[in-house]
Structure formats: C-alpha cells, structure tokens
Motif scaffolding. Structure first.
Motif, PDB file in Angstrom:
ATOM      1  N   PRO A 131      -2.886   1.599  -0.679  1.00  0.00           N
ATOM      2  CA  PRO A 131      -1.649   1.744   0.087  1.00  0.00           C
ATOM      3  C   PRO A 131      -0.867   0.425   0.137  1.00  0.00           C
ATOM      4  O   PRO A 131      -1.448  -0.655   0.240  1.00  0.00           O
ATOM      5  CB  PRO A 131      -2.123   2.158   1.485  1.00  0.00           C
ATOM      6  N   LEU A 132       0.453   0.547   0.064  1.00  0.00           N
ATOM      7  CA  LEU A 132       1.363  -0.597   0.124  1.00  0.00           C
ATOM      8  C   LEU A 132       2.231  -0.474   1.367  1.00  0.00           C
ATOM      9  O   LEU A 132       2.822   0.588   1.621  1.00  0.00           O
ATOM     10  CB  LEU A 132       2.253  -0.625  -1.125  1.00  0.00           C
ATOM     11  N   SER A 138       5.712   3.184  -1.286  1.00  0.00           N
ATOM     12  CA  SER A 138       5.048   2.638  -0.106  1.00  0.00           C
ATOM     13  C   SER A 138       4.331   3.712   0.697  1.00  0.00           C
ATOM     14  O   SER A 138       4.663   4.899   0.642  1.00  0.00           O
ATOM     15  CB  SER A 138       6.065   1.925   0.796  1.00  0.00           C
ATOM     16  N   ALA A 139       3.335   3.259   1.470  1.00  0.00           N
ATOM     17  CA  ALA A 139       2.632   4.136   2.405  1.00  0.00           C
ATOM     18  C   ALA A 139       3.131   3.935   3.829  1.00  0.00           C
ATOM     19  O   ALA A 139       2.714   4.644   4.746  1.00  0.00           O
ATOM     20  CB  ALA A 139       1.129   3.861   2.352  1.00  0.00           C
ATOM     21  N   PHE A 187      -1.711  -0.976  10.091  1.00  0.00           N
ATOM     22  CA  PHE A 187      -2.326  -0.853   8.765  1.00  0.00           C
ATOM     23  C   PHE A 187      -3.487   0.154   8.807  1.00  0.00           C
ATOM     24  O   PHE A 187      -3.662   0.944   7.870  1.00  0.00           O
ATOM     25  CB  PHE A 187      -2.831  -2.206   8.280  1.00  0.00           C
ATOM     26  N   SER A 188      -4.253   0.129   9.878  1.00  0.00           N
ATOM     27  CA  SER A 188      -5.354   1.094  10.025  1.00  0.00           C
ATOM     28  C   SER A 188      -4.825   2.517  10.060  1.00  0.00           C
ATOM     29  O   SER A 188      -5.386   3.434   9.433  1.00  0.00           O
ATOM     30  CB  SER A 188      -6.173   0.795  11.273  1.00  0.00           C
ATOM     31  N   GLU A 189      -3.744   2.738  10.808  1.00  0.00           N
ATOM     32  CA  GLU A 189      -3.147   4.072  10.876  1.00  0.00           C
ATOM     33  C   GLU A 189      -2.678   4.536   9.500  1.00  0.00           C
ATOM     34  O   GLU A 189      -2.864   5.701   9.116  1.00  0.00           O
ATOM     35  CB  GLU A 189      -1.957   4.058  11.858  1.00  0.00           C
ATOM     36  N   VAL A 190      -2.043   3.630   8.757  1.00  0.00           N
ATOM     37  CA  VAL A 190      -1.558   3.972   7.415  1.00  0.00           C
ATOM     38  C   VAL A 190      -2.721   4.378   6.514  1.00  0.00           C
ATOM     39  O   VAL A 190      -2.650   5.371   5.785  1.00  0.00           O
ATOM     40  CB  VAL A 190      -0.768   2.791   6.817  1.00  0.00           C
ATOM     41  N   MET A 191      -3.808   3.606   6.578  1.00  0.00           N
ATOM     42  CA  MET A 191      -4.970   3.913   5.727  1.00  0.00           C
ATOM     43  C   MET A 191      -5.607   5.243   6.109  1.00  0.00           C
ATOM     44  O   MET A 191      -6.066   5.991   5.246  1.00  0.00           O
ATOM     45  CB  MET A 191      -5.982   2.779   5.813  1.00  0.00           C
ATOM     46  N   ARG A 215      -4.135   7.859   7.174  1.00  0.00           N
ATOM     47  CA  ARG A 215      -3.269   8.961   6.778  1.00  0.00           C
ATOM     48  C   ARG A 215      -3.505   9.366   5.324  1.00  0.00           C
ATOM     49  O   ARG A 215      -3.113  10.445   4.909  1.00  0.00           O
ATOM     50  CB  ARG A 215      -1.799   8.586   6.939  1.00  0.00           C
ATOM     51  N   ARG A 216      -4.088   8.476   4.531  1.00  0.00           N
ATOM     52  CA  ARG A 216      -4.214   8.748   3.099  1.00  0.00           C
ATOM     53  C   ARG A 216      -5.477   9.567   2.796  1.00  0.00           C
ATOM     54  O   ARG A 216      -6.453   9.487   3.481  1.00  0.00           O
ATOM     55  CB  ARG A 216      -4.259   7.418   2.330  1.00  0.00           C
TER      56      ARG A 216
END
Length: 382
Positions: free
Chosen positions: A117-118, A145-146, A375-379, A381-382
């Motif tokens: 993720p970016l 982007s993520a 950043f944790s939330e973004v990761m 979600r993937r």
C-alpha cells in the motif's frame, strides 16, 4: 514473535535533519511494532542554497540515501534508479511525502510494488488545474494510492472535490511542534528584551513571526498598531522583501518597534517568549492562502495568546484556543489587540488554553501516533 511492520517514508525534505522529525517520532512511538526507514537525497538544490544530507547520531529511524536528479525544480526532479531497491524487500507500507502531481510523486508510485500500500501526503489547499503531464501524474498517483494524508482541513476539503480523492481513505494531520523546545520561558524572553534595548516592565509586546510579505499580513498589522491608543511595543521577527519598509515604519515610532532577522529555528522559542501576544494576520490571494501556520502552533506551545486571521487553515489551527479575526479588517485587529493588551487576565487565560492545545494536538508524539494509526487502518482495509 510477530515482526515489526516495515514502513519506508520518502521525502526530498529529509535531506535536512529537522525535517526528519516525523520519521524519527514514528520510530519512537512505534516501538517494536514499526520499523521506520527514511529515504533522503544525498544532495538537493534548496530554495536558498545547496543542501547535503545531514545525519545525526542516534536517530531512531534508519536513514537511507539516494541520488536526486534535476533537483532545481520541485515539479520535475526525480530520485533515480536507486529508489527501486529502497522500496522493495519486505516493505509493508510506503509513505510518500511528495505532492501527487510532481514527477517524484509519480516515481514513488511507480516503483512501489503493487502488493504494497502507498500513502501520499499533500498540502494543496487551492483548487488548481494542472497542465500536462502533471494532471495525468496526479490522476495516476491517486488511483495507485491506498490512502492520503492532508496537511490541513482546508486541504482535505479542497481535494475531496477532485476526481479520485473521495474514493480513497483520507486523514487530516497537523504539522508537529516540539513542545519541549517550544515552552513558556519568560526569563529567556526577558533576556532578549534587554538585548533589544527594552525593559521587561514596559508596555506589552505585540509579536509577529514569519516572512515580511504582504500576503502574511504585515501591512494590516502595521495599520492595526497605528490605530491603537493602548500603550504597545511591537517585535517583528523574520525576513523578506518588506524588511526595508518595515524598518522605515518602525523608525517613525521611535523606541516602540524592533525588527529582528536571521533567527535560526533553535532561537525562535526565545523570540516567542519575548512577546506578550502573537499575531498571524495572513491574507488570502488568488495564488496563496495559509496552509497551516506553524508559528501559531509554536506560539501556543510557548504559552502565548494568539490572534489569527480567517485565511485558509488558520481558523482550524487556532480552534478555540485563540482569537480568529477577519483578514481584511484592520479595525477589528485594533479592537482585539486593545482588549488583550489591557487585560493580563485574558492573556493568561488564552495562554493556558494555547499550551494545552499544543500539547494535546500538535506535539510530535501525538502527530506521529496519528500517522501510524492511519497507516494501520489503510493496511487492514487491503
């Protein structure tokens, strides 16, 4: 035992040690959960002078250097082929501190492995139409982007209206301030007053910190002070093209005005502590409006009552800890200044609220933790 998440954060500004504070604070607050690497240019053409990568012993974040090519232009510089290796090999998330419409932002997006993720960050608070190829660059980076970080509420509001941004997770983050370096220290301020030829017991000092340019509101503040009948002194610290006019204006007011230039960042807390009130009368123009107002957060941290205009991000930075005034009404600034200069109790009340806002909202550990949480939330979600 679970291995730490590996975060690589890339920025041309990391060539300067002070600008790696976010990376270093993320390494500190991340503890054993995050492993932080900051990728920085070995050399970069700065706004004022060429910059060679600065390193400090004991930095919590790992610093890895790469070449930066064509660095005289922020829009068209690139990092070169070394960057690919820095963004691969067990990386869990890439953080790009490059605007999404510049070529370096595109390069980071292209070289980040597809599985990684970016997240990019941006400070663009004006609605702009970019010419080719920058419009296409922005579109690609946003799609790749993520998630994205906005360096201001007005930045977030502006960009949510642009194609693609609303479809990605976004978070507003303020800039950080060192609340240990920037803290109330009246003794330091009084020593500076004496160096400037002023007695600490004199009239309250109205302060300004920043560039001496019209868009920062220097002419408005000069006019507001002209209207004051309450006793005052004024300290202008910074530099810029209006220095000559400011000094001429100050000379007409005898001993009431001081203009200080060439203050290093480490000397700013002492300057702020010499003030009784800090003014940020920023003015919106067709090409610029205040993106954050770092001096506001630093003034809060030093326990200063703060007056800010209603330009750009200033109202969001000030919140309920200071006074927000119309950017184009000098009379309103005169009235507000008179009220504060005549009321030490009101100044103390705002000073307390400002220091609390700095510690709870703008302190670097708070800002760093907010980044890692996002950043944790973004990761997840993937």
């Amino acid at each position: 035992m679970k291995r730490p998440r590996r975060l690589v954060t890339v920025s041309h500004s990391y060539v300067v040690t002070l600008n790696r504070r976010l990376a270093n604070e993320m390494a500190r607050v991340g503890g054993g959960d995050w492993d932080i690497t900051a990728v920085a240019p070995r050399f970069f053409h700065g706004d004022l002078s060429p910059l060679t990568l600065q390193r400090e012993p004991g930095e919590p974040a790992r610093v890895e250097d790469v070449r930066a090519l064509f660095s005289r232009s922020l829009h068209t510089f690139v990092y070169g082929p070394e960057l690919r290796a820095r963004l691969s090999g067990g990386v869990d998330l890439v953080h790009s501190w490059e605007e999404p419409y510049v070529l370096a932002g595109l390069e980071v997006a292209l070289l980040t492995p597809r599985r990684v993720p970016l997240v990019f960050c941006t400070a663009q608070n004006l609605s702009k139409r970019y010419p080719p190829p920058f419009a296409q660059v922005e579109r690609f980076v946003v799609q790749r982007s993520a998630g994205w970080v906005a360096w201001g509420e007005t930045v977030k509001e502006n960009l949510l209206a642009r194609p693609g941004y609303a479809q990605r997770p976004a978070r507003y983050m303020p800039m950080g301030v060192d609340v240990e370096l920037f803290r109330p220290d009246r003794a330091a301020g009084e020593s500076l007053l004496r160096e400037l030829g002023w007695e600490p017991s004199g009239p309250p000092v109205v302060g300004y910190l920043g560039r001496f340019v019209p868009e920062k509101g220097v002419p408005l503040l000069m006019e507001a002070l002209e209207r004051l009948t309450t006793p005052w002194r004024a300290l202008f610290a910074g530099g810029g093209p209006m220095e000559g006019a400011l000094r001429e204006w100050g000379a007409r007011h005898g001993d009431k005005v001081r203009v200080v230039t060439g203050v290093p960042h480490t000397g700013v807390p002492r300057v702020l502590n010499a003030m009784d009130v800090l003014c940020a009368p920023s003015q919106t123009t067709p090409k610029w409006k205040e993106q954050f107002g770092r001096m506001l957060a630093e003034g809060f941290a030093c326990g200063l009552p703060v007056l800010g205009s209603d330009s750009g991000e200033v109202p969001h930075t000030v919140g309920d800890a200071g006074l927000v005034l119309p950017e184009a009404r000098p009379a309103a600034w005169t009235d507000a200044l008179a009220g504060l200069l005549e009321s030490p109790e009101r100044r103390r009340e705002l000073a307390t609220r400002g220091r609390e806002r700095a510690v709870t909202r703008f302190a670097w550990p708070v800002v760093a933790r907010a980044h890692l949480d996002f950043f944790s939330e973004v990761m997840e979600r993937r």
